[in-house]
Design a protein around this motif. Structure first.
Motif, PDB file in Angstrom:
ATOM      1  N   ASP A  73       0.844  -1.190   0.000  1.00 24.81           N
ATOM      2  CA  ASP A  73       0.000   0.000   0.000  1.00 24.81           C
ATOM      3  C   ASP A  73       0.880   1.240   0.000  1.00 24.81           C
ATOM      4  O   ASP A  73       2.047   1.173   0.385  1.00 24.81           O
ATOM      5  N   MET A  74       0.322   2.361  -0.409  1.00 20.72           N
ATOM      6  CA  MET A  74       1.020   3.638  -0.322  1.00 20.72           C
ATOM      7  C   MET A  74       1.100   4.106   1.122  1.00 20.72           C
ATOM      8  O   MET A  74       2.007   4.828   1.495  1.00 20.72           O
ATOM      9  N   ASP A  75       0.135   3.707   1.942  1.00 19.08           N
ATOM     10  CA  ASP A  75       0.076   4.079   3.357  1.00 19.08           C
ATOM     11  C   ASP A  75       0.812   3.017   4.169  1.00 19.08           C
ATOM     12  O   ASP A  75       0.247   1.993   4.538  1.00 19.08           O
ATOM     13  N   LEU A  76       2.084   3.258   4.428  1.00 12.31           N
ATOM     14  CA  LEU A  76       2.902   2.257   5.106  1.00 12.31           C
ATOM     15  C   LEU A  76       2.434   2.005   6.540  1.00 12.31           C
ATOM     16  O   LEU A  76       2.444   0.866   7.005  1.00 12.31           O
ATOM     17  N   SER A 118       5.180  -3.980   1.720  1.00 13.55           N
ATOM     18  CA  SER A 118       5.732  -3.379   0.515  1.00 13.55           C
ATOM     19  C   SER A 118       5.034  -2.047   0.319  1.00 13.55           C
ATOM     20  O   SER A 118       3.812  -1.995   0.246  1.00 13.55           O
ATOM     21  N   LYS A 119       5.816  -0.987   0.285  1.00 14.11           N
ATOM     22  CA  LYS A 119       5.221   0.317   0.009  1.00 14.11           C
ATOM     23  C   LYS A 119       5.070   0.434  -1.494  1.00 14.11           C
ATOM     24  O   LYS A 119       6.041   0.384  -2.236  1.00 14.11           O
ATOM     25  N   SER A 120       3.843   0.541  -1.950  1.00 19.28           N
ATOM     26  CA  SER A 120       3.594   0.626  -3.387  1.00 19.28           C
ATOM     27  C   SER A 120       3.366   2.072  -3.783  1.00 19.28           C
ATOM     28  O   SER A 120       2.896   2.888  -2.998  1.00 19.28           O
TER      29      SER A 120
END
Length: 80
Positions: free
Chosen positions: A40-43, A63-65
């Motif tokens: 996700d973008m929200d780690l 995994s930070k996407s």
């Protein structure tokens, strides 16, 4: 329900929202015996989801996407 997923690894995107489908999918797959990669973008939210997966006795990683629709950063963040 036995989906035959025990011992598999699932990568789930959009896993950070604590009330969303990504989180629910992570928890359902963990209950089915999957280890989970929360992307996700929200780690911070992904960390909470990973902790919930671990509480169910499964392995979890993060995994930070980054969305392909956002402008690319001038400098990529360092990996931890």
């Amino acid at each position: 329900m036995d989906l035959g997923l025990k011992g598999k690894v699932a990568v789930v995107t959009g896993a950070a929202s604590q009330t969303g489908m990504g989180n629910a999918i992570c928890l359902m797959l963990a209950k089915e015996g999957c280890d989970i990669v929360s992307a996700d973008m929200d780690l911070e939210g992904a960390i909470k989801t990973a902790e919930a997966v671990k509480a169910l006795g499964r392995k979890a990683s993060l995994s930070k996407s980054i969305s392909p629709f956002l402008p690319k950063p001038k400098k990529w963040p360092k990996r931890r």
